[in-house]
Design a protein around this motif. Sequence first.
Motif, PDB file in Angstrom:
ATOM      1  N   PRO A 141      -0.604  -8.900   1.914  1.00 31.35           N
ATOM      2  CA  PRO A 141      -0.405  -7.618   0.984  1.00 31.35           C
ATOM      3  C   PRO A 141      -0.029  -6.450   1.915  1.00 31.35           C
ATOM      4  CG  PRO A 141      -2.311  -9.115   0.531  1.00 31.35           C
ATOM      5  CD  PRO A 141      -1.756  -9.732   1.930  1.00 31.35           C
ATOM      6  N   TYR A 142      -0.536  -6.334   3.068  1.00 27.66           N
ATOM      7  CA  TYR A 142      -0.283  -5.169   3.919  1.00 27.66           C
ATOM      8  C   TYR A 142       1.039  -5.070   4.179  1.00 27.66           C
ATOM      9  CZ  TYR A 142      -5.376  -5.158   4.418  1.00 27.66           C
ATOM     10  OH  TYR A 142      -6.780  -5.278   4.110  1.00 27.66           O
ATOM     11  N   ILE A 143       1.583  -6.286   4.548  1.00 28.13           N
ATOM     12  CA  ILE A 143       3.095  -5.996   4.533  1.00 28.13           C
ATOM     13  C   ILE A 143       3.986  -5.394   3.716  1.00 28.13           C
ATOM     14  CG2 ILE A 143       5.017  -7.488   5.223  1.00 28.13           C
ATOM     15  CD1 ILE A 143       3.274  -9.519   6.842  1.00 28.13           C
ATOM     16  N   ALA A 177       2.731  -3.772   1.078  1.00 27.07           N
ATOM     17  CA  ALA A 177       2.779  -2.337   0.894  1.00 27.07           C
ATOM     18  C   ALA A 177       3.376  -1.611   1.683  1.00 27.07           C
ATOM     19  CB  ALA A 177       1.260  -2.061   0.938  1.00 27.07           C
ATOM     20  N   ALA A 178       3.655  -1.957   2.936  1.00 24.90           N
ATOM     21  CA  ALA A 178       4.251  -1.263   4.164  1.00 24.90           C
ATOM     22  C   ALA A 178       5.671  -1.266   3.723  1.00 24.90           C
ATOM     23  CB  ALA A 178       3.887  -1.981   5.549  1.00 24.90           C
ATOM     24  N   MET A 179       6.404  -2.259   3.415  1.00 26.20           N
ATOM     25  CA  MET A 179       7.598  -2.528   2.984  1.00 26.20           C
ATOM     26  C   MET A 179       8.099  -1.597   2.098  1.00 26.20           C
ATOM     27  SD  MET A 179       8.780  -6.440   3.499  1.00 26.20           S
ATOM     28  CE  MET A 179      10.344  -6.055   3.328  1.00 26.20           C
ATOM     29  N   SER A 184      -3.390  -1.713  -4.992  1.00 26.22           N
ATOM     30  CA  SER A 184      -2.996  -3.119  -4.839  1.00 26.22           C
ATOM     31  C   SER A 184      -3.797  -3.673  -3.763  1.00 26.22           C
ATOM     32  CB  SER A 184      -1.473  -3.358  -4.455  1.00 26.22           C
ATOM     33  OG  SER A 184      -1.172  -4.375  -3.605  1.00 26.22           O
ATOM     34  N   LEU A 185      -3.790  -2.828  -2.503  1.00 27.34           N
ATOM     35  CA  LEU A 185      -4.941  -3.274  -1.223  1.00 27.34           C
ATOM     36  C   LEU A 185      -6.301  -3.295  -1.709  1.00 27.34           C
ATOM     37  CD1 LEU A 185      -2.707  -1.304   1.577  1.00 27.34           C
ATOM     38  CD2 LEU A 185      -2.676  -3.809   0.871  1.00 27.34           C
ATOM     39  N   LEU A 220       6.344   1.004   0.796  1.00 28.98           N
ATOM     40  CA  LEU A 220       6.389   2.501   1.086  1.00 28.98           C
ATOM     41  C   LEU A 220       7.620   2.756   2.095  1.00 28.98           C
ATOM     42  CD1 LEU A 220       2.525   2.877   1.619  1.00 28.98           C
ATOM     43  CD2 LEU A 220       4.028   3.680  -0.520  1.00 28.98           C
ATOM     44  N   ALA A 264       7.321  -0.689   9.305  1.00 30.37           N
ATOM     45  CA  ALA A 264       8.527  -0.763   8.160  1.00 30.37           C
ATOM     46  C   ALA A 264       8.891   0.580   8.202  1.00 30.37           C
ATOM     47  CB  ALA A 264       7.434  -1.193   6.756  1.00 30.37           C
ATOM     48  N   PRO A 275       3.941   5.777  -5.501  1.00 31.24           N
ATOM     49  CA  PRO A 275       4.121   4.551  -4.564  1.00 31.24           C
ATOM     50  C   PRO A 275       2.778   4.522  -3.863  1.00 31.24           C
ATOM     51  CG  PRO A 275       6.225   5.757  -4.313  1.00 31.24           C
ATOM     52  CD  PRO A 275       5.308   6.832  -5.105  1.00 31.24           C
ATOM     53  N   TYR A 276       2.361   5.457  -3.320  1.00 31.59           N
ATOM     54  CA  TYR A 276       1.289   5.383  -2.470  1.00 31.59           C
ATOM     55  C   TYR A 276       0.015   5.144  -3.273  1.00 31.59           C
ATOM     56  CZ  TYR A 276       4.053   7.924   0.904  1.00 31.59           C
ATOM     57  OH  TYR A 276       5.105   8.315   1.689  1.00 31.59           O
ATOM     58  N   ALA A 302       0.419   1.487  -3.840  1.00 27.59           N
ATOM     59  CA  ALA A 302      -0.041   0.528  -2.686  1.00 27.59           C
ATOM     60  C   ALA A 302      -1.517   0.545  -2.509  1.00 27.59           C
ATOM     61  CB  ALA A 302       0.586   1.058  -1.366  1.00 27.59           C
ATOM     62  N   LEU A 345      -2.760  -1.563   8.647  1.00 30.89           N
ATOM     63  CA  LEU A 345      -1.959  -1.145   7.446  1.00 30.89           C
ATOM     64  C   LEU A 345      -1.208   0.067   8.250  1.00 30.89           C
ATOM     65  CD1 LEU A 345      -1.066  -0.571   4.676  1.00 30.89           C
ATOM     66  CD2 LEU A 345      -3.022   0.909   4.550  1.00 30.89           C
ATOM     67  N   LEU A 401       1.630  -1.312  10.443  1.00 29.92           N
ATOM     68  CA  LEU A 401       2.720  -2.037   9.547  1.00 29.92           C
ATOM     69  C   LEU A 401       3.547  -0.963   8.905  1.00 29.92           C
ATOM     70  CD1 LEU A 401       0.766  -5.374   8.152  1.00 29.92           C
ATOM     71  CD2 LEU A 401       2.867  -5.195   9.663  1.00 29.92           C
ATOM     72  N   HIS A 402       3.021  -0.107   8.320  1.00 29.84           N
ATOM     73  CA  HIS A 402       3.583   1.019   7.753  1.00 29.84           C
ATOM     74  C   HIS A 402       4.475   1.671   8.641  1.00 29.84           C
ATOM     75  CE1 HIS A 402       3.258   5.373   5.596  1.00 29.84           C
ATOM     76  NE2 HIS A 402       4.401   4.614   5.387  1.00 29.84           N
ATOM     77  N   HIS A 429      -7.020  -6.353  -3.405  1.00 34.19           N
ATOM     78  CA  HIS A 429      -7.038  -7.422  -2.534  1.00 34.19           C
ATOM     79  C   HIS A 429      -8.238  -7.470  -1.580  1.00 34.19           C
ATOM     80  CE1 HIS A 429      -5.662 -10.310   0.370  1.00 34.19           C
ATOM     81  NE2 HIS A 429      -6.064  -9.538   1.252  1.00 34.19           N
TER      82      HIS A 429
END
Lengths: 208, 208
Positions: B151-153, B155-157, A158-159, B159, A198, A151-152, A155, A191, A194-195, A162
């Motif tokens: 995108p950050y949101i 990824a954070a969700m 994807s980032l 994870l 979340a 998952p890491y 992520a 990030l 937000l991490h 972007h």
Amino acid sequence: MKISELSDRSGLTVQTIKFYLREGLMPKGAATGATRAEYGDGHLERLRLIRAMREVGDLPVFAIKRIIAAADEPEVGLHELLGTVQYALGPHVDAPADDPQWRAARADVDALIAELGWRVTADAPARDLLAQTFVALRKLGFPVVLTELRPYIEAAMSLGEHEAGGLSTDEPRTRAIHRTLVTTVLYEQVLLALHRLAREHESARRLG
Amino acid sequence: MKISELSDRSGLTVQTIKFYLREGLMPKGAATGATRAEYGDGHLERLRLIRAMREVGDLPVFAIKRIIAAADEPEVGLHELLGTVQYALGPHVDAPADDPQWRAARADVDALIAELGWRVTADAPARDLLAQTFVALRKLGFPVVLTELRPYIEAAMSLGEHEAGGLSTDEPRTRAIHRTLVTTVLYEQVLLALHRLAREHESARRLG
DNA sequence: ACTATTGGATAGTGTTGATATCCAAGGATG
DNA sequence: CATCCTTGGATATCAACACTATCCAATAGT
């Protein structure tokens, strides 16, 4: 503008600005006499950048100096600049070359990057950073398995895509450089924040 | 085991172990005389945890002390522990309550969290961390727009969900506590490292 | 003329995370 | 049992870092 005005507008004390000048983070103002110098908007902008890297990115002054030096170099490309920034970000972990645990972890990292087909220089500090976490995780009895990593990785990919996409536009060079620095230093914090948010949310949802 | 043995096995000097004992990061060994004390596996494990948080997580000693104190408390739940850890992680940014830019950024953060429906305490430091980046980004002429944040949101969700899923198993309490700490402190670094690597890869692919 | 500000230099401060040193008491070893 | 080594405990010192303070002579502004 005078240094006192620069101080007012940047929110930094005159002393601190003098300190940054001494450290070579900024060129001196244009001397208009033995006891006077004129500062321009470039100085203000520079101070804002320094402040963001110091206070948000928590970068040491020395690292900022190196980053700025690279950004000021007219010949340096954006990709090269990114490398410089990431190198300055560190961490410069003193890798014990003789420790078998370290060597194993570092080999795992290199193998992972190769398997993913990622084009990353051999001396990227992030390799060491990752290896360091692997060592620590194993010492604590949490072996690093690929399924846990997946998952890491996704992520991150994807980032990464972007962020790289944001660079392909043809904006002025100064702007592109600022964008590279800002993305690297500040969006990393975005990030991070937000991490954590979340994570707290999910924890509250399941345990709260 | 003796303190010298503890030193050998943990990789920390006797001085450093004494320092940690003084700081209250660990209970003293069981005294077997005026000049002798016996340390157990718990001490070794504790030192490994401290070392991981210090060297990999780069946490200050005081923050580690608070985290350990919470983890040692038998009544504290995993969600509560997570909150303590995140609070200890900081950063404890001194928010200037009178600065309109700050207030606006903080309001934006609160609105975003509300809109996402995230259950996050009002005093979570990550709110301030995010607001701080918003202020810095705006001062540098990079307004924060939702499309950029998206995108950050995501990824954070993603994870956050994954990590919270790892907690629902019924392992022994000590293990679950360690898992919470490790996930929070060490996997944050894993994400950081992978993000940087992916970023360099994408940059190389497009510009290199 | 007089007050305030500046550039430039030098020295000092506070925090953090160790290290170093010292001491007396108590084991361990021959 | 004499000698050395280690320990606990206390205190002092160190090194890095990012400022912060002070001083001074030379102006600039009024």
